[in-house]
Design a protein around this motif. Structure first.
Motif, PDB file in Angstrom:
ATOM      1  N   ALA A 165       0.830  -1.204   0.000  1.00  0.00           N
ATOM      2  CA  ALA A 165       0.000   0.000   0.000  1.00  0.00           C
ATOM      3  C   ALA A 165       0.868   1.259   0.000  1.00  0.00           C
ATOM      4  N   GLY A 166       1.937   1.240   0.770  1.00  0.00           N
ATOM      5  CA  GLY A 166       2.851   2.389   0.786  1.00  0.00           C
ATOM      6  C   GLY A 166       3.491   2.607  -0.573  1.00  0.00           C
ATOM      7  N   GLN A 167       3.929   1.536  -1.202  1.00  0.00           N
ATOM      8  CA  GLN A 167       4.514   1.655  -2.539  1.00  0.00           C
ATOM      9  C   GLN A 167       3.473   2.154  -3.539  1.00  0.00           C
ATOM     10  N   ALA A 168       2.266   1.682  -3.393  1.00  0.00           N
ATOM     11  CA  ALA A 168       1.203   2.114  -4.294  1.00  0.00           C
ATOM     12  C   ALA A 168       0.936   3.600  -4.137  1.00  0.00           C
ATOM     13  N   ARG A 169       0.987   4.109  -2.901  1.00  0.00           N
ATOM     14  CA  ARG A 169       0.782   5.544  -2.683  1.00  0.00           C
ATOM     15  C   ARG A 169       1.870   6.360  -3.354  1.00  0.00           C
ATOM     16  N   VAL A 170       3.125   5.885  -3.243  1.00  0.00           N
ATOM     17  CA  VAL A 170       4.238   6.612  -3.869  1.00  0.00           C
ATOM     18  C   VAL A 170       4.059   6.625  -5.381  1.00  0.00           C
ATOM     19  N   LYS A 171       3.749   5.458  -5.953  1.00  0.00           N
ATOM     20  CA  LYS A 171       3.582   5.379  -7.403  1.00  0.00           C
ATOM     21  C   LYS A 171       2.382   6.189  -7.867  1.00  0.00           C
ATOM     22  N   ALA A 172       1.339   6.198  -7.061  1.00  0.00           N
ATOM     23  CA  ALA A 172       0.154   6.981  -7.416  1.00  0.00           C
ATOM     24  C   ALA A 172       0.487   8.466  -7.430  1.00  0.00           C
ATOM     25  N   ALA A 173       1.281   8.908  -6.480  1.00  0.00           N
ATOM     26  CA  ALA A 173       1.681  10.319  -6.451  1.00  0.00           C
ATOM     27  C   ALA A 173       2.500  10.668  -7.684  1.00  0.00           C
ATOM     28  N   GLN A 174       3.408   9.776  -8.053  1.00  0.00           N
ATOM     29  CA  GLN A 174       4.220  10.005  -9.255  1.00  0.00           C
ATOM     30  C   GLN A 174       3.332  10.044 -10.500  1.00  0.00           C
ATOM     31  N   ALA A 175       2.433   9.089 -10.588  1.00  0.00           N
ATOM     32  CA  ALA A 175       1.535   9.042 -11.744  1.00  0.00           C
ATOM     33  C   ALA A 175       0.643  10.275 -11.769  1.00  0.00           C
ATOM     34  N   GLY A 176       0.225  10.727 -10.617  1.00  0.00           N
ATOM     35  CA  GLY A 176      -0.612  11.918 -10.546  1.00  0.00           C
ATOM     36  C   GLY A 176       0.076  13.138 -11.111  1.00  0.00           C
ATOM     37  N   ARG A 177       1.348  13.270 -10.817  1.00  0.00           N
ATOM     38  CA  ARG A 177       2.082  14.419 -11.357  1.00  0.00           C
ATOM     39  C   ARG A 177       2.168  14.335 -12.882  1.00  0.00           C
ATOM     40  N   VAL A 178       2.385  13.136 -13.413  1.00  0.00           N
ATOM     41  CA  VAL A 178       2.453  12.966 -14.867  1.00  0.00           C
ATOM     42  C   VAL A 178       1.081  13.231 -15.474  1.00  0.00           C
ATOM     43  N   TRP A 179       0.036  12.700 -14.839  1.00  0.00           N
ATOM     44  CA  TRP A 179      -1.314  12.860 -15.384  1.00  0.00           C
ATOM     45  C   TRP A 179      -1.739  14.318 -15.406  1.00  0.00           C
ATOM     46  N   ASP A 180      -1.348  15.069 -14.391  1.00  0.00           N
ATOM     47  CA  ASP A 180      -1.738  16.476 -14.346  1.00  0.00           C
ATOM     48  C   ASP A 180      -1.209  17.248 -15.540  1.00  0.00           C
ATOM     49  N   THR A 181      -0.073  16.827 -16.055  1.00  0.00           N
ATOM     50  CA  THR A 181       0.514  17.555 -17.173  1.00  0.00           C
ATOM     51  C   THR A 181       0.110  16.990 -18.530  1.00  0.00           C
ATOM     52  N   LYS A 182      -0.214  15.708 -18.615  1.00  0.00           N
ATOM     53  CA  LYS A 182      -0.430  15.071 -19.913  1.00  0.00           C
ATOM     54  C   LYS A 182      -1.898  14.826 -20.269  1.00  0.00           C
ATOM     55  N   LEU A 183      -2.742  14.570 -19.291  1.00  0.00           N
ATOM     56  CA  LEU A 183      -4.115  14.156 -19.585  1.00  0.00           C
ATOM     57  C   LEU A 183      -5.040  15.340 -19.825  1.00  0.00           C
ATOM     58  N   PRO A 184      -6.043  15.148 -20.677  1.00  0.00           N
ATOM     59  CA  PRO A 184      -7.035  16.205 -20.883  1.00  0.00           C
ATOM     60  C   PRO A 184      -7.914  16.373 -19.635  1.00  0.00           C
ATOM     61  N   GLU A 185      -8.564  17.507 -19.536  1.00  0.00           N
ATOM     62  CA  GLU A 185      -9.349  17.870 -18.360  1.00  0.00           C
ATOM     63  C   GLU A 185     -10.456  16.863 -18.033  1.00  0.00           C
ATOM     64  N   PRO A 186     -11.250  16.367 -19.000  1.00  0.00           N
ATOM     65  CA  PRO A 186     -12.319  15.424 -18.628  1.00  0.00           C
ATOM     66  C   PRO A 186     -11.774  14.148 -17.967  1.00  0.00           C
ATOM     67  N   VAL A 187     -10.632  13.681 -18.427  1.00  0.00           N
ATOM     68  CA  VAL A 187     -10.045  12.476 -17.844  1.00  0.00           C
ATOM     69  C   VAL A 187      -9.565  12.765 -16.426  1.00  0.00           C
ATOM     70  N   ARG A 188      -8.958  13.923 -16.239  1.00  0.00           N
ATOM     71  CA  ARG A 188      -8.505  14.285 -14.888  1.00  0.00           C
ATOM     72  C   ARG A 188      -9.687  14.382 -13.926  1.00  0.00           C
ATOM     73  N   THR A 189     -10.789  14.941 -14.401  1.00  0.00           N
ATOM     74  CA  THR A 189     -11.974  15.088 -13.553  1.00  0.00           C
ATOM     75  C   THR A 189     -12.502  13.725 -13.124  1.00  0.00           C
ATOM     76  N   ARG A 190     -12.642  12.794 -14.075  1.00  0.00           N
ATOM     77  CA  ARG A 190     -13.144  11.461 -13.751  1.00  0.00           C
ATOM     78  C   ARG A 190     -12.183  10.727 -12.803  1.00  0.00           C
ATOM     79  N   THR A 191     -10.883  10.906 -13.017  1.00  0.00           N
ATOM     80  CA  THR A 191      -9.892  10.263 -12.160  1.00  0.00           C
ATOM     81  C   THR A 191      -9.995  10.804 -10.738  1.00  0.00           C
ATOM     82  N   ALA A 192     -10.177  12.100 -10.618  1.00  0.00           N
ATOM     83  CA  ALA A 192     -10.324  12.706  -9.290  1.00  0.00           C
ATOM     84  C   ALA A 192     -11.577  12.167  -8.594  1.00  0.00           C
ATOM     85  N   GLN A 193     -12.657  11.982  -9.352  1.00  0.00           N
ATOM     86  CA  GLN A 193     -13.874  11.425  -8.766  1.00  0.00           C
ATOM     87  C   GLN A 193     -13.634  10.003  -8.265  1.00  0.00           C
TER      88      GLN A 193
END
Length: 158
Positions: free
Chosen positions: A101-129
């Motif tokens: 779970a700890g490793q998953a949190r770290v990887k999720a944080a890393q992926a989140g930073r990448v997603w914030d810059t690369k993904l379109p807004e509708p995808v980010r919104t659904r992911t946040a939900q």
């Protein structure tokens, strides 16, 4: 002139005749008003719409109350299932699940930073939900993770 109805007596004096005429006028006026109300489709439609709207509001309130009650029951059941599952898990499995779970949190944080810059807004919104739903149902997610860890552990042994 027409013949009077058989059940009504004829007037014997002019005053009685006037009184009968006035009574007949009042009855005729009431009948015309009733017929006009029946033929006023717009008013009848509005009345029916208001009635249906009220019924729908009552039904919606009932369904909302049931949903809240059932959600509470589901939350309680899930919490009990997690508690039972955690009680049955051996310590090494719990430790391994916490580490994953700890490793998953770290990887999720890393992926989140990448997603914030690369993904379109509708995808980010659904992911946040989805993330919000996971946070709101942590017990259920933890139970699923623990069950997956147990399954993987037994799968490797077998």
């Amino acid at each position: 002139m027409t013949q009077p109805p058989h059940d009504e007596p004829t007037a014997e004096t002019p005053d009685e005749l006037r009184e009968q005429v006035e009574h007949t006028r009042q009855e005729l006026g009431a009948t015309v008003e009733a017929l006009a109300a029946r033929t006023d489709v717009r008013a009848r439609t509005k009345e029916k719409a208001a009635e249906v709207k009220g019924q729908a509001a009552v039904k919606a309130a009932e369904l909302k109350e049931q949903a809240v009650f059932r959600a509470g029951q589901a939350r309680t059941t899930a919490a009990q299932a997690v508690s039972r599952m955690q009680d049955k898990l051996p310590d090494p499995v719990r430790d391994q699940a916490a580490q994953v779970a700890g490793q998953a949190r770290v990887k999720a944080a890393q992926a989140g930073r990448v997603w914030d810059t690369k993904l379109p807004e509708p995808v980010r919104t659904r992911t946040a939900q989805g993330a919000r739903m996971a946070r709101d149902n942590r017990a259920l997610v933890a139970a699923a993770g623990a069950a997956a860890a147990v399954w993987l552990m037994y799968r490797r042994r077998g």
